[in-house]
Design an enzyme around this catalytic site. Structure first.
Site, PDB file in Angstrom:
ATOM      1  N   ASP A  28       9.981 124.197 -11.039  1.00  0.00           N
ATOM      2  CA  ASP A  28      10.681 122.743 -11.314  1.00  0.00           C
ATOM      3  C   ASP A  28      12.340 123.492 -10.746  1.00  0.00           C
ATOM      4  O   ASP A  28      13.401 123.185  -9.806  1.00  0.00           O
ATOM      5  CB  ASP A  28      10.428 121.789 -12.104  1.00  0.00           C
ATOM      6  CG  ASP A  28      11.201 120.600 -11.695  1.00  0.00           C
ATOM      7  OD1 ASP A  28      11.672 119.858 -10.646  1.00  0.00           O
ATOM      8  OD2 ASP A  28      12.669 120.008 -12.767  1.00  0.00           O
ATOM      9  N   LYS A  37      15.740 123.423  -8.013  1.00  0.00           N
ATOM     10  CA  LYS A  37      17.010 122.435  -7.917  1.00  0.00           C
ATOM     11  C   LYS A  37      17.900 124.030  -7.408  1.00  0.00           C
ATOM     12  O   LYS A  37      18.843 123.639  -6.753  1.00  0.00           O
ATOM     13  CB  LYS A  37      17.774 123.181  -9.209  1.00  0.00           C
ATOM     14  CG  LYS A  37      16.749 121.559 -10.312  1.00  0.00           C
ATOM     15  CD  LYS A  37      16.965 121.277 -11.460  1.00  0.00           C
ATOM     16  CE  LYS A  37      16.248 120.500 -12.053  1.00  0.00           C
ATOM     17  NZ  LYS A  37      16.601 120.356 -13.491  1.00  0.00           N
TER      18      LYS A  37
HETATM   19  P1  NHO Z   1       7.312 108.474 -13.894  1.00  0.00           P
HETATM   20  O1  NHO Z   1       7.577 108.188 -15.345  1.00  0.00           O
HETATM   21  O2  NHO Z   1       6.027 110.006 -13.431  1.00  0.00           O
HETATM   22  O3  NHO Z   1       7.990 107.489 -12.623  1.00  0.00           O
HETATM   23  C1  NHO Z   1       7.356 107.787 -11.134  1.00  0.00           C
HETATM   24  C2  NHO Z   1       7.063 106.685 -10.522  1.00  0.00           C
HETATM   25  O4  NHO Z   1       7.062 106.333  -9.487  1.00  0.00           O
HETATM   26  C3  NHO Z   1       5.788 105.508 -11.446  1.00  0.00           C
HETATM   27  O5  NHO Z   1       5.953 104.801 -12.475  1.00  0.00           O
HETATM   28  C4  NHO Z   1       4.753 105.853  -9.986  1.00  0.00           C
HETATM   29  O6  NHO Z   1       3.711 104.969 -10.386  1.00  0.00           O
HETATM   30  C5  NHO Z   1       5.544 105.584  -9.237  1.00  0.00           C
HETATM   31  N1  NHO Z   1       4.891 105.526  -7.883  1.00  0.00           N
HETATM   32  C6  NHO Z   1       4.443 106.975  -7.460  1.00  0.00           C
HETATM   33  N2  NHO Z   1       4.553 107.784  -6.078  1.00  0.00           N
HETATM   34  C7  NHO Z   1       5.088 105.640  -5.717  1.00  0.00           C
HETATM   35  C8  NHO Z   1       4.995 105.773  -4.500  1.00  0.00           C
HETATM   36  N3  NHO Z   1       4.393 105.911  -3.280  1.00  0.00           N
HETATM   37  N4  NHO Z   1       4.805 104.392  -4.305  1.00  0.00           N
HETATM   38  C9  NHO Z   1       5.797 103.270  -5.233  1.00  0.00           C
HETATM   39  N5  NHO Z   1       5.812 104.214  -6.658  1.00  0.00           N
HETATM   40  C10 NHO Z   1       5.183 105.150  -6.675  1.00  0.00           C
HETATM   41  O7  NHO Z   1       9.028 109.772 -12.680  1.00  0.00           O
HETATM   42  P2  NHO Z   1      10.559 109.593 -13.470  1.00  0.00           P
HETATM   43  O8  NHO Z   1      10.905 110.884 -14.805  1.00  0.00           O
HETATM   44  O9  NHO Z   1      10.971 108.128 -14.111  1.00  0.00           O
HETATM   45  O10 NHO Z   1      11.333 110.583 -12.255  1.00  0.00           O
HETATM   46  C11 NHO Z   1      11.056 109.539 -11.082  1.00  0.00           C
HETATM   47  C12 NHO Z   1      12.093 110.839  -9.828  1.00  0.00           C
HETATM   48  O11 NHO Z   1      13.221 111.572 -11.263  1.00  0.00           O
HETATM   49  C13 NHO Z   1      11.151 112.312 -10.106  1.00  0.00           C
HETATM   50  O12 NHO Z   1      11.783 112.940  -8.930  1.00  0.00           O
HETATM   51  C14 NHO Z   1      11.777 113.073 -11.508  1.00  0.00           C
HETATM   52  O13 NHO Z   1      11.890 114.869 -10.341  1.00  0.00           O
HETATM   53  C15 NHO Z   1      13.116 113.079 -11.098  1.00  0.00           C
HETATM   54  N6  NHO Z   1      13.878 113.474 -12.162  1.00  0.00           N
HETATM   55  C16 NHO Z   1      13.589 112.595 -13.757  1.00  0.00           C
HETATM   56  C17 NHO Z   1      14.239 113.246 -14.450  1.00  0.00           C
HETATM   57  C18 NHO Z   1      14.179 112.504 -16.177  1.00  0.00           C
HETATM   58  O14 NHO Z   1      14.682 112.324 -16.673  1.00  0.00           O
HETATM   59  N7  NHO Z   1      12.229 111.942 -16.159  1.00  0.00           N
HETATM   60  C19 NHO Z   1      15.311 114.167 -14.534  1.00  0.00           C
HETATM   61  C20 NHO Z   1      15.659 114.130 -13.013  1.00  0.00           C
HETATM   62  C21 NHO Z   1      15.095 113.926 -12.066  1.00  0.00           C
HETATM   63  O15 NHO Z   1      17.311 114.789 -15.138  1.00  0.00           O
HETATM   64  C22 NHO Z   1      16.121 114.493 -15.651  1.00  0.00           C
HETATM   65  C23 NHO Z   1      15.171 115.624 -16.848  1.00  0.00           C
HETATM   66  O16 NHO Z   1      15.004 115.359 -17.829  1.00  0.00           O
HETATM   67  C24 NHO Z   1      15.274 116.692 -15.790  1.00  0.00           C
HETATM   68  C25 NHO Z   1      13.887 117.798 -15.805  1.00  0.00           C
HETATM   69  N8  NHO Z   1      12.981 116.976 -17.818  1.00  0.00           N
HETATM   70  C26 NHO Z   1      15.148 118.637 -17.388  1.00  0.00           C
HETATM   71  O17 NHO Z   1      15.679 119.584 -16.758  1.00  0.00           O
HETATM   72  O18 NHO Z   1      13.996 119.140 -17.883  1.00  0.00           O
END
Ligand code: NHO
Length: 355
Positions: A215, A219
């Site tokens: 991951d 980045k």
């Molecule tokens: P989830 O909670 O799995 O949510 C994704 C949703 O998308 C699910 O509800 C799924 O059903 C839906 N989905 C999937 N395919 C679909 C489709 N074709 N059509 C419609 N819906 C669909 O994932 P997150 O956590 O909400 O993440 C979403 C995006 O944000 C990902 O690309 C992830 O890489 C990015 N992101 C998340 C975080 C975070 O806080 N969760 C961060 C950055 C980017 O900075 C954050 C972070 O903590 C980074 C990381 N953990 C670190 O640095 O340690």
């Protein structure tokens, strides 16, 4: 003035995004015309009536549109369209070039489109700069909402030359190394810190997905490409995985965590050696533009280096350029749903002001 918005995904980041969008006041009318809660269920109406964000969790849904149908739906609306991709879907990411070609702008934290093969990256940005192409903002793909991609783009666009980028760009790996390796002697165990990080919700369900560095490599790929380094893919440069070879085959994350203590002595030795040199260990990404090299892995830093005093799960990045001979340093929270969601929302608002 109005824009039409399609929100895809209502998971951790998606639901925080919807909550923030619901509560903001903005001079442009943000008309949410499509909301895919997941890959099966969506809310929308053929006459582009706004989706009620107060009741979306319980409101009746329809089957999601296919990606070509969604592009057509958005293109046929009365207002300029913005697609907000809050998923990690590679299929959706692979369709970005087509959305953009059809005039749909994109705001997203999904790294897939920008860090997979170079061809997709090139298509996205050439379609975006073609007449009628949609705009693309992806600040939250690196360092959550920290201002990294915007300032880096500004430097490049205004003719500065990037020489070196170095950073701690994973919240989970930042937490693990900040806790493990300090300027004081300690016997804190690697496996214990990984377990605490998991309890605090910093790790993926299978911790190997963070610890293998991939991951993070995505980045670094994005930053290097912005700086002008045509990186083929995140697997085309060395990534130092923290998953011991023997544990790659564990069937589950739980089995991996159970066996991890066998490797604590290796980490203890590495951090003791660093301490003896007056240094701490940090997991970093490095892009050297002069020598055209990239890497992701453990490096040692003296106690007075800004990376050594990092706290909690913060991210930090240091950018050295022809103008910034003393590096530009950007530091702060680099993880978390609300923080990431505000980065995506701010991008969507910038697009709304420009289209
Ligand atoms: P989830 O909670 O799995 O949510 C994704 C949703 O998308 C699910 O509800 C799924 O059903 C839906 N989905 C999937 N395919 C679909 C489709 N074709 N059509 C419609 N819906 C669909 O994932 P997150 O956590 O909400 O993440 C979403 C995006 O944000 C990902 O690309 C992830 O890489 C990015 N992101 C998340 C975080 C975070 O806080 N969760 C961060 C950055 C980017 O900075 C954050 C972070 O903590 C980074 C990381 N953990 C670190 O640095 O340690």
């Amino acid at each position: 003035m109005s824009v039409n918005i399609a929100i895809i995904g209502s998971g951790v980041v998606g639901s925080a995004f919807i909550k923030q969008l619901k509560n903001i006041k903005f001079p442009i009318n943000l008309n949410v015309v499509y909301l895919a809660k997941n890959s099966q269920e969506a809310l929308y109406s053929s006459d582009y009536q706004p989706v009620d964000l107060a009741t979306y969790e319980t409101a009746p849904t329809k089957a999601t549109l296919s990606l070509p149908e969604l592009a057509k739906f958005l293109k046929s609306g009365a207002y300029p369209p913005i697609l907000v991709d809050n998923t990690s879907s590679p299929q959706l990411a692979a369709y970005y070039p087509e959305f953009i070609k059809q005039g749909v702008s994109i705001a997203t934290p999904n790294k897939k489109a920008f860090s997979s093969d170079l061809k997709t990256w090139e298509e996205i940005f050439s379609n975006s700069s073609a007449p009628g192409g949609g705009l693309v903002y992806h600040e939250a793909t690196v360092g959550a909402a920290l201002p990294i991609i915007g300032p880096l783009n500004d430097l490049v666009l205004t003719g500065d030359k990037i020489k070196k980028i170095e950073g701690i760009l994973s919240g989970s790996l930042s937490y693990i190394f900040n806790s493990l390796s300090t300027s004081e002697p300690s016997t804190t165990k690697f496996s214990d810190v990984v377990n605490v990080a998991k309890e605090l919700g910093f790790l993926e369900p299978d911790p190997r997905d963070d610890l293998n560095g991939m991951d993070f490599a995505r980045k670094v790929t994005i930053l290097a490409r912005i700086a002008g380094f045509q990186v083929e893919s995140p697997s085309s440069f060395p990534v130092d995985s923290l998953v011991p070879k023997e544990l790659e085959a564990c069937a589950t994350g739980a089995e991996f965590l159970e066996k991890l203590p066998q490797y604590d002595a290796d980490f203890q030795k590495r951090k003791d050696e660093a301490l003896a040199e007056g240094k701490v260990l940090r997991y970093v990404g490095q892009v050297d533009m002069d020598n055209k090299t990239l890497s992701v892995g453990i490096a040692k830093y003296s106690f007075d280096h800004p990376f050594s005093s990092l706290k909690g799960s913060d991210n930090v990045i240091s950018i050295t350029t022809e103008r910034y001979t003393n590096p530009l340093i950007i530091q702060g929270a680099g993880a978390g749903a609300d923080i990431t969601a505000h980065g995506v929302l701010a991008d969507a608002l910038k697009i709304a002001q420009r289209i």
